[in-house]
Design a protein around this motif. Structure first.
Motif, PDB file in Angstrom:
ATOM      1  N   LEU A 218       0.819  -1.205   0.000  1.00  0.00           N
ATOM      2  CA  LEU A 218       0.000   0.000   0.000  1.00  0.00           C
ATOM      3  C   LEU A 218       0.858   1.262   0.000  1.00  0.00           C
ATOM      4  CD1 LEU A 218      -2.696  -1.315   2.461  1.00  0.00           C
ATOM      5  CD2 LEU A 218      -3.083  -0.680   0.055  1.00  0.00           C
ATOM      6  N   ALA A 219       2.023   1.204   0.636  1.00  0.00           N
ATOM      7  CA  ALA A 219       2.936   2.348   0.594  1.00  0.00           C
ATOM      8  C   ALA A 219       3.414   2.588  -0.840  1.00  0.00           C
ATOM      9  CB  ALA A 219       4.118   2.120   1.524  1.00  0.00           C
ATOM     10  N   LYS A 220       3.694   1.521  -1.561  1.00  0.00           N
ATOM     11  CA  LYS A 220       4.116   1.654  -2.965  1.00  0.00           C
ATOM     12  C   LYS A 220       3.011   2.289  -3.795  1.00  0.00           C
ATOM     13  CE  LYS A 220       6.666   1.006  -6.625  1.00  0.00           C
ATOM     14  NZ  LYS A 220       7.832   1.890  -6.867  1.00  0.00           N
ATOM     15  N   TYR A 221       1.792   1.835  -3.596  1.00  0.00           N
ATOM     16  CA  TYR A 221       0.631   2.423  -4.270  1.00  0.00           C
ATOM     17  C   TYR A 221       0.572   3.925  -3.975  1.00  0.00           C
ATOM     18  CZ  TYR A 221      -4.310   3.890  -4.459  1.00  0.00           C
ATOM     19  OH  TYR A 221      -5.479   4.576  -4.676  1.00  0.00           O
ATOM     20  N   ALA A 222       0.690   4.279  -2.701  1.00  0.00           N
ATOM     21  CA  ALA A 222       0.548   5.670  -2.298  1.00  0.00           C
ATOM     22  C   ALA A 222       1.679   6.539  -2.828  1.00  0.00           C
ATOM     23  CB  ALA A 222       0.487   5.753  -0.770  1.00  0.00           C
ATOM     24  N   ALA A 282      -1.387  -1.681 -10.419  1.00  0.00           N
ATOM     25  CA  ALA A 282      -0.843  -3.040 -10.453  1.00  0.00           C
ATOM     26  C   ALA A 282      -0.436  -3.523  -9.068  1.00  0.00           C
ATOM     27  CB  ALA A 282       0.349  -3.099 -11.402  1.00  0.00           C
ATOM     28  N   SER A 283       0.009  -2.601  -8.203  1.00  0.00           N
ATOM     29  CA  SER A 283       0.446  -2.993  -6.867  1.00  0.00           C
ATOM     30  C   SER A 283      -0.710  -3.464  -5.988  1.00  0.00           C
ATOM     31  CB  SER A 283       1.168  -1.826  -6.188  1.00  0.00           C
ATOM     32  OG  SER A 283       0.280  -0.771  -5.894  1.00  0.00           O
ATOM     33  N   LEU A 284      -1.946  -3.229  -6.444  1.00  0.00           N
ATOM     34  CA  LEU A 284      -3.128  -3.648  -5.682  1.00  0.00           C
ATOM     35  C   LEU A 284      -3.756  -4.939  -6.196  1.00  0.00           C
ATOM     36  CD1 LEU A 284      -4.927  -0.190  -5.237  1.00  0.00           C
ATOM     37  CD2 LEU A 284      -3.387  -1.328  -3.637  1.00  0.00           C
ATOM     38  N   ASP A 285      -3.168  -5.542  -7.221  1.00  0.00           N
ATOM     39  CA  ASP A 285      -3.755  -6.748  -7.810  1.00  0.00           C
ATOM     40  C   ASP A 285      -3.918  -7.865  -6.783  1.00  0.00           C
ATOM     41  OD1 ASP A 285      -4.011  -5.555 -10.256  1.00  0.00           O
ATOM     42  OD2 ASP A 285      -2.201  -6.454 -11.123  1.00  0.00           O
ATOM     43  N   HIS A 286      -3.061  -7.889  -5.784  1.00  0.00           N
ATOM     44  CA  HIS A 286      -3.122  -8.901  -4.723  1.00  0.00           C
ATOM     45  C   HIS A 286      -4.498  -8.936  -4.052  1.00  0.00           C
ATOM     46  CE1 HIS A 286      -1.851 -11.161  -1.125  1.00  0.00           C
ATOM     47  NE2 HIS A 286      -2.463 -10.225  -0.415  1.00  0.00           N
TER      48      HIS A 286
END
Length: 306
Positions: A218-222, A282-286
């Motif tokens: 989530l940090a990467k997303y943000a 893409a980082s939220l696909d999980h």
């Protein structure tokens, strides 16, 4: 929860406009209740003038959406969501002061110091900043104390010299310089803009009991949406009107600030923002369909007009 089970089961039915309006309405009501009029009246009026002046409420909405993604509730995140908006509003009040960016309008209204004077605007910002931490500490319910404490620490670091304040310092020191690099610009905006946006997401996750793996994703997303947000801001400062922005257009050029368009041009800047948003999504696909609101919010950042 605003996002219904039916919407998550059928992503094509997710209506971002409706979602934003509903979430914004809940945040507005919570902010109104959080800062009632009291004595001394002038300071509370000045606080409320800027806090309740509208805006997208993107930061508190990100906090609420992330908390719900991890399995928490809007109720447990709302005090922190309100505190995030208080801290953000403080930054706007101070940013508009003559000693900083010296702006007359914010969100289509006269800036705080134009209405209440510079002295009261400084105090209104100070009051909102300190009150934000009081609000988290005293109003958060059904969350473990250590999680509340961690949220307070994350927000304090995000806004302090390692975050927003540090970014603002380098931004001021870079004004008028012609040799500012992309690396310096990244530093300014990952701190001045990105740090608080990251705190919104991370704090929402912490409140819901996120794992360290969750927090990294989530940090990467943000971080990606934070930098994309600033790139779009730089573009809009050139391409949008004062009426669309709700504040003075062309301020970056007047202040001789280096921006992404000034280094890359408009087209490459837009491409970079689009790439950052693609990586954020893409980082939220999980998380599968549970991440639909956060993915839609990421796309909204590059599509916005103000």
């Amino acid at each position: 929860m605003v996002t219904t089970d039916e919407q998550l089961a059928h992503p094509q039915t997710f209506d971002l406009k409706t979602y934003l309006n509903q979430q914004k309405g809940e945040v507005e009501a919570a902010l109104e209740a959080a800062v009632p009029l009291a004595e001394p009246a002038t300071i509370y009026e000045a606080m409320r003038y800027s806090l309740l002046a509208g805006g997208k409420r993107l930061r508190p909405i990100l906090c609420l959406a992330t908390c719900e993604l991890i399995g928490g509730t809007a109720a447990m995140a709302m005090p922190t969501a309100c505190a995030l908006e208080m801290v953000h509003t403080m930054s706007l009040i101070h940013d508009d002061l003559p000693a900083m960016d010296n702006d007359d309008y914010r969100r289509g209204k006269l800036t705080n110091h134009k209405v209440y004077g510079e002295d009261m605007a400084v105090l209104a910002g100070d009051a909102l900043l300190t009150y934000a931490f009081e609000w988290i500490a005293t109003q958060t319910e059904n969350v473990l104390p250590q999680q509340v404490l961690r949220v307070i620490g994350v927000l304090a670091r995000a806004f302090g010299p390692a975050g927003v304040v540090g970014g603002q310092v380098v931004d001021l020191e870079s004004e008028g310089k012609t040799d500012t690099t992309v690396e310096t610009l990244h530093y300014i905006h990952t701190h001045k803009t990105g740090a608080l946006l990251e705190a919104c997401v991370v704090c929402g996750a912490i409140l819901a009991g996120a794992t360290e793996d969750d927090l990294q994703r989530l940090a990467k997303y943000a971080q990606n949406i934070g930098l994309a947000f600033q790139i779009i801001d730089d573009i809009l400062d050139i391409t949008a009107t004062q009426e669309e922005l709700g504040k003075t257009a062309g301020k970056d050029l007047q202040a001789q600030k280096v921006t992404y368009p000034s280094l890359w041009g408009l087209e490459k800047s837009k491409q970079e923002a689009d790439q950052l948003i693609a990586e954020a999504i893409a980082s939220l696909d999980h998380y599968g369909d549970k991440a639909i609101p956060l993915k839609a919010l990421a796309q909204y950042i590059t599509a916005r007009k103000n």
